[in-house]
Design a protein around this motif. Structure first.
Motif, PDB file in Angstrom:
ATOM      1  N   TRP A   1       5.688  52.749  27.162  1.00 52.57           N
ATOM      2  CA  TRP A   1       7.054  52.737  27.691  1.00 52.57           C
ATOM      3  C   TRP A   1       7.688  51.398  27.290  1.00 52.57           C
ATOM      4  CZ3 TRP A   1       6.119  54.566  33.448  1.00 52.57           C
ATOM      5  CH2 TRP A   1       5.719  55.917  33.427  1.00 52.57           C
ATOM      6  N   PRO A   2       8.211  51.274  26.082  1.00 46.07           N
ATOM      7  CA  PRO A   2       8.755  49.991  25.601  1.00 46.07           C
ATOM      8  C   PRO A   2       9.831  49.447  26.529  1.00 46.07           C
ATOM      9  CG  PRO A   2       8.576  51.562  23.803  1.00 46.07           C
ATOM     10  CD  PRO A   2       8.303  52.325  25.064  1.00 46.07           C
ATOM     11  N   GLY A   3       9.786  48.144  26.725  1.00 44.24           N
ATOM     12  CA  GLY A   3      10.803  47.486  27.533  1.00 44.24           C
ATOM     13  C   GLY A   3      10.477  47.405  29.013  1.00 44.24           C
ATOM     14  N   ILE A   4       9.386  48.022  29.454  1.00 48.15           N
ATOM     15  CA  ILE A   4       9.016  47.987  30.870  1.00 48.15           C
ATOM     16  C   ILE A   4       8.406  46.635  31.189  1.00 48.15           C
ATOM     17  CG2 ILE A   4       7.514  48.976  32.643  1.00 48.15           C
ATOM     18  CD1 ILE A   4       9.868  50.736  31.825  1.00 48.15           C
ATOM     19  N   ARG A   5       8.998  45.918  32.159  1.00 50.72           N
ATOM     20  CA  ARG A   5       8.514  44.584  32.514  1.00 50.72           C
ATOM     21  C   ARG A   5       8.262  44.437  34.016  1.00 50.72           C
ATOM     22  NH1 ARG A   5       7.929  44.702  27.937  1.00 50.72           N
ATOM     23  NH2 ARG A   5       8.562  43.272  26.290  1.00 50.72           N
ATOM     24  N   THR A   6       8.802  45.338  34.822  1.00 51.74           N
ATOM     25  CA  THR A   6       8.714  45.165  36.269  1.00 51.74           C
ATOM     26  C   THR A   6       8.355  46.486  36.949  1.00 51.74           C
ATOM     27  OG1 THR A   6      11.033  45.737  36.677  1.00 51.74           O
ATOM     28  CG2 THR A   6      10.538  43.409  36.171  1.00 51.74           C
ATOM     29  N   GLN A   7       7.961  46.388  38.217  1.00 50.10           N
ATOM     30  CA  GLN A   7       7.721  47.582  39.015  1.00 50.10           C
ATOM     31  C   GLN A   7       8.991  48.424  39.137  1.00 50.10           C
ATOM     32  OE1 GLN A   7       5.104  48.954  41.346  1.00 50.10           O
ATOM     33  NE2 GLN A   7       3.947  48.147  39.614  1.00 50.10           N
ATOM     34  N   GLU A   8      10.114  47.758  39.320  1.00 48.90           N
ATOM     35  CA  GLU A   8      11.378  48.484  39.432  1.00 48.90           C
ATOM     36  C   GLU A   8      11.636  49.302  38.179  1.00 48.90           C
ATOM     37  OE1 GLU A   8      16.210  47.708  39.759  1.00 48.90           O
ATOM     38  OE2 GLU A   8      14.806  46.056  40.109  1.00 48.90           O
TER      39      GLU A   8
ATOM     40  N   SER B   1      11.551  53.345  38.077  1.00 45.06           N
ATOM     41  CA  SER B   1      12.810  53.976  37.680  1.00 45.06           C
ATOM     42  C   SER B   1      12.606  54.891  36.478  1.00 45.06           C
ATOM     43  CB  SER B   1      13.860  52.909  37.365  1.00 45.06           C
ATOM     44  OG  SER B   1      14.172  52.153  38.514  1.00 45.06           O
ATOM     45  N   HIS B   2      11.810  54.425  35.510  1.00 42.52           N
ATOM     46  CA  HIS B   2      11.536  55.266  34.339  1.00 42.52           C
ATOM     47  C   HIS B   2      10.749  56.509  34.741  1.00 42.52           C
ATOM     48  CE1 HIS B   2      10.873  56.255  30.138  1.00 42.52           C
ATOM     49  NE2 HIS B   2       9.581  56.412  30.409  1.00 42.52           N
TER      50      HIS B   2
END
Length: 385
Positions: free
Chosen positions: A140-147, A151-152
């Protein structure tokens, strides 16, 4: 459809060095009985099934017995992994489990529901395992946080619902996270932060009829359709005032109809007792706590000798002792530096030091005699030098 929402079993956790396995077995047996009593269709377990990534063999035995008991009681089971679980270990035999027991630990399957039919049609249950952003960035490129991760995941859920072209289709999301709106609490589990970017806003869960959350150990209602069930046992003294149980969720033809609380038995109460040590040892108002798990906070000015052993003579399940002396008004209002600067003699200087290191308690009568003897000897030595 009737769903029982539970979470955070933490199979294998100890309580101040004591095993909780037998107590948890009794509580989960009661949960199985409630499944039969309330004619539950689906039991949802929202993460942290185990307390560690490498649980002992008897932990697997308890899990297997409980899942089998729920299934034999007539309900299907949907289990997701939490931050304490090893997704690989929890899910390694998922494909081999008997029909009606679903263990969901693969983030790549988030948008694929477990679909269960009732008299009104299908209910789609989307299991979202604990999502660790660092492990998902390659898929999931760009995922950096729990939020961002949650959300994704919920975007995938909403996309799947939309693709089914079934207006009014009922749905449930199961997730393990810290959601915005949770009351301030010391009970947050490790590995998920309370502040900053690791808080998931409630808006992330839009589009489903009910959200079954795990991670917080006390029941909480963030919205009528977004709730934490909490843990089935008290796993810390800070949880002692929190009820234990599960949410009973009823879905009708239009979606969420009713949510009610179903209490679980408490094998042994968890209490915190405060007072002078002699009072804790003798006061009759603590008689009802003698068989509880006890955290004793004794308020004597000075530390007492062997307090744990003495307390366990009255409270066999005293597991924690804390010395919490009440500060004097002077100790609270004046800093150590201020007291030292105001000392007019060596005697007052020693007294200020003792008050500082002993939470406001100055020398006892006997200690004062010894201090005076030492100071007098010092004066004698200096005079003869």
């Amino acid at each position: 459809m009737r769903i029982l929402h539970t979470s955070d079993w933490h199979i294998g956790r100890t309580f101040h060095g004591h095993s909780t396995l037998d107590a948890l077995r009794g509580v989960l047996d009661a949960l199985i009985a409630q499944v039969r009593e309330h004619a539950v269709d689906v039991v949802v377990v929202a993460g942290d099934v185990f307390d560690s990534a490498a649980p002992a063999a008897d932990c697997y035995t308890l899990l297997s017995d409980t899942l089998r008991g729920i299934r034999e009681s007539g309900a299907r089971v949907v289990v997701t992994s939490g931050n304490h679980d090893s997704a690989a270990r929890l899910g390694f035999q998922a494909a081999l489990l008997r029909d009606g027991i679903h263990v969901l630990t693969d983030p790549l399957a988030v948008g694929t529901p477990i679909t269960i039919d009732d008299a009104h049609g299908p209910v789609h249950i989307y299991g979202i395992p604990f999502l660790e952003p660092a492990l998902l960035r390659h898929v999931w490129p760009g995922i950096r946080t729990q939020e961002a991760a949650l959300s994704h995941a919920m975007d995938l859920v909403r996309a799947d619902l939309a693709s089914r072209q079934a207006p009014g289709a009922r749905s449930v999301a199961v997730a393990h996270c810290f959601a915005a709106g949770v009351e301030p609490t010391p009970l947050l589990e490790r590995d998920i932060q309370q502040g900053g970017l690791d808080v998931v806003p409630l808006a992330a869960f839009d589009g489903v009829d009910y959200v079954a959350l795990g991670h917080i150990h006390g029941r909480q209602q963030l919205a009528p359709h977004i709730r934490y069930a909490g843990a089935p046992l008290h796993y810390s003294f800070g949880e002692g005032h929190k009820p234990r149980g599960s949410w009973l969720v009823d879905l009708d033809a239009d979606g969420l109809a009713e949510v009610t609380w179903v209490a679980l038995p408490i094998p042994r109460r968890v209490v915190t007792l405060t007072g002078p040590l002699d009072e804790l040892l003798a006061d009759t108002r603590f008689a009802d706590d003698e068989q509880a798990w006890v955290c004793a906070e004794y308020t004597d000015d000075l530390p007492q000798r062997d307090p744990l052993r003495r307390l366990q003579a009255r409270f066999p399940f005293c597991a924690k002792v804390v010395h919490t002396p009440a500060r004097t008004a002077e100790a609270s209002a004046r800093t150590y530096v201020e007291r030292v600067r105001s000392a007019r003699s060596d005697r007052e200087l020693v007294t200020a030091f003792l008050q500082h290191v002993r939470e406001g308690a100055g020398p006892t009568e006997r200690e004062q005699e010894l201090i005076d003897d030492v100071l007098a000897e010092r004066v004698r030595v200096e005079a003869s030098a």
